[in-house]
Design a protein around this motif. Sequence first.
Motif, PDB file in Angstrom:
ATOM      1  N   VAL A 149       0.579  -1.587  -0.025  1.00  0.00           N
ATOM      2  CA  VAL A 149      -0.319   0.372  -0.124  1.00  0.00           C
ATOM      3  C   VAL A 149       0.989   1.138  -0.118  1.00  0.00           C
ATOM      4  O   VAL A 149       0.120   2.444  -0.030  1.00  0.00           O
ATOM      5  CB  VAL A 149      -0.865  -0.163   0.735  1.00  0.00           C
ATOM      6  N   ALA A 150       1.399   1.319   0.888  1.00  0.00           N
ATOM      7  CA  ALA A 150       3.126   2.353   0.921  1.00  0.00           C
ATOM      8  C   ALA A 150       3.541   2.718  -0.821  1.00  0.00           C
ATOM      9  O   ALA A 150       3.917   3.639  -0.920  1.00  0.00           O
ATOM     10  CB  ALA A 150       3.612   1.887   1.851  1.00  0.00           C
ATOM     11  N   ALA A 151       3.339   1.362  -1.038  1.00  0.00           N
ATOM     12  CA  ALA A 151       4.325   2.004  -2.057  1.00  0.00           C
ATOM     13  C   ALA A 151       4.108   1.927  -2.906  1.00  0.00           C
ATOM     14  O   ALA A 151       3.899   3.389  -3.823  1.00  0.00           O
ATOM     15  CB  ALA A 151       5.425   0.748  -2.724  1.00  0.00           C
ATOM     16  N   LYS A 157       2.213  12.869  -1.912  1.00  0.00           N
ATOM     17  CA  LYS A 157       2.931  14.843  -2.206  1.00  0.00           C
ATOM     18  C   LYS A 157       4.797  13.558  -1.289  1.00  0.00           C
ATOM     19  O   LYS A 157       5.516  13.589  -1.223  1.00  0.00           O
ATOM     20  CB  LYS A 157       3.005  15.378  -1.863  1.00  0.00           C
ATOM     21  N   LYS A 158       4.063  12.474  -0.207  1.00  0.00           N
ATOM     22  CA  LYS A 158       4.458  11.768   0.599  1.00  0.00           C
ATOM     23  C   LYS A 158       3.772  10.812   1.598  1.00  0.00           C
ATOM     24  O   LYS A 158       3.415  11.327   2.503  1.00  0.00           O
ATOM     25  CB  LYS A 158       5.104  13.742   1.599  1.00  0.00           C
ATOM     26  N   VAL A 159       4.568   9.828   1.609  1.00  0.00           N
ATOM     27  CA  VAL A 159       4.788   8.810   2.370  1.00  0.00           C
ATOM     28  C   VAL A 159       5.079   8.447   3.401  1.00  0.00           C
ATOM     29  O   VAL A 159       6.783   8.216   3.190  1.00  0.00           O
ATOM     30  CB  VAL A 159       4.113   7.910   1.886  1.00  0.00           C
ATOM     31  N   LEU A 183       0.481   0.051  10.251  1.00  0.00           N
ATOM     32  CA  LEU A 183       0.113   1.374  10.503  1.00  0.00           C
ATOM     33  C   LEU A 183       1.339   2.905   9.590  1.00  0.00           C
ATOM     34  O   LEU A 183       1.933   2.835   9.887  1.00  0.00           O
ATOM     35  CB  LEU A 183      -0.252   1.774  11.882  1.00  0.00           C
ATOM     36  N   LEU A 184       0.182   3.348   9.264  1.00  0.00           N
ATOM     37  CA  LEU A 184       1.456   4.673   8.470  1.00  0.00           C
ATOM     38  C   LEU A 184       0.188   6.217   7.750  1.00  0.00           C
ATOM     39  O   LEU A 184      -1.006   5.781   8.192  1.00  0.00           O
ATOM     40  CB  LEU A 184       1.484   4.167   6.976  1.00  0.00           C
ATOM     41  N   SER A 185       1.073   6.616   7.276  1.00  0.00           N
ATOM     42  CA  SER A 185       0.324   8.369   6.579  1.00  0.00           C
ATOM     43  C   SER A 185       0.929   8.588   5.567  1.00  0.00           C
ATOM     44  O   SER A 185       1.942   8.154   5.098  1.00  0.00           O
ATOM     45  CB  SER A 185       0.848   9.275   7.602  1.00  0.00           C
ATOM     46  N   ILE A 212      -2.901  12.212   6.637  1.00  0.00           N
ATOM     47  CA  ILE A 212      -4.859  11.396   6.804  1.00  0.00           C
ATOM     48  C   ILE A 212      -3.311   9.861   6.453  1.00  0.00           C
ATOM     49  O   ILE A 212      -2.481   9.880   6.346  1.00  0.00           O
ATOM     50  CB  ILE A 212      -4.686  10.670   5.263  1.00  0.00           C
ATOM     51  N   ARG A 213      -3.873   8.855   7.889  1.00  0.00           N
ATOM     52  CA  ARG A 213      -3.353   8.360   8.971  1.00  0.00           C
ATOM     53  C   ARG A 213      -4.108   6.686   8.627  1.00  0.00           C
ATOM     54  O   ARG A 213      -5.232   6.936   8.581  1.00  0.00           O
ATOM     55  CB  ARG A 213      -3.790   8.136  10.209  1.00  0.00           C
TER      56      ARG A 213
END
Length: 390
Positions: A272-274, A283-285, A309-311, A367-368
């Motif tokens: 998901v992050a990729a 603009k940023k992960v 957990l990421l944003s 957004i988290r």
Amino acid sequence: MGKKKISNEQIVTHLGDDYKKFHGAVVPPIYENSLFIYETFEEFTEAMESEHSNYLYWRGTNPTVEIAEQKIALLEKGEKCKLFSSGMAAISAAILSFVKTGEHVLSISNIYGPTTKLFKYLEKFGITHTNINSKKIDVIEAHIKPNTRLIYLESPTTMNFQIVNLPEITELAKQKGLHTIIDNSWATPIFQNPIEFGVDVVVHSASKYLGGHSDLVGGALITSESLMERIFYNEYQLLGGVMPPYEAWLLMRGLRTLPIRMKAHQESASKVAAFLETHQTVKKVNYPGLTSAPDFELGKRMLKGYSGLLSFEIVSKEFESIREVINALEQFNIGVSWGGFESLVLSPNNGQNYEQLIENNIDPGLIRISVGLESEEELIKDLDQALLSI
């Protein structure tokens, strides 16, 4: 078990279960009794002298709770664990065990919001607090006061998920005669063991990954045997925020699958992050598992893996854009907490706190998300359609 090496999988599946003691039951029973009786008064008075290691009253030690505590202590490479009725109960007990009127606490970077509120609350008792956004050791040292007694931190940090150099900070703390507490809920004992880096006390919200099913609220505190004995007779028993046996039984059930679940969360969240990193509206992960993360190399030294957990920060900083994205999501439920089987989403931006977010080093477009155990393909598809809605 002595000093024999035991795997995390062996800890969560069998440690402390004692099948013979429980008549062959593969799952230990729930001891719901409020007290324990003794055959003689001599036995009773002897047990009273060391209540932390004897069964007397539910508010002290309980067999069901004790099994879960043994598992978590060994997972965290600590000597003792006590379970609390909530994560904040564990955090409060840990902090209060080290500070008193006239003393100061230093926290580093972004930490859990209610913990910050607790520090503000403690001001009425003459306990002061400073939070610094920098993770640089010289800046941290410059903010240590003569009356500082405690350094409190999270790694990765809340919302921004930056990595803190734990050995560097614990070495400084020991030089200054300070204690350290870390909230390790994000990584869990599967992916990070702060005690091995010199941290004095580890706290967890057991409501998150440790429980893993969004059906219990609890907290855990792990430390040395000597510190725990002091905490047991003071902050644990006197404040009364102890975990009930049924919640401990639910927690034990969740722990059985913790290593497997964390691998699944990591696998899905990484994908998901990729995906988010390549999206035109992002603009940023903020995810330490990405090779592009500023703290990736440091993270490899601190962490054994990455949770779910990421944003991410969208190009638009407007509240309306954040609202549209979140409301357009179908696979992510809107709600607090994280670490369960379900995927969740929220934003710290409520439309009225822009300046406060900037002050706290949080991008207003953040957004988290908590990546659950659903299909990552479906989650990615859902995020894509929601992001394209703005």
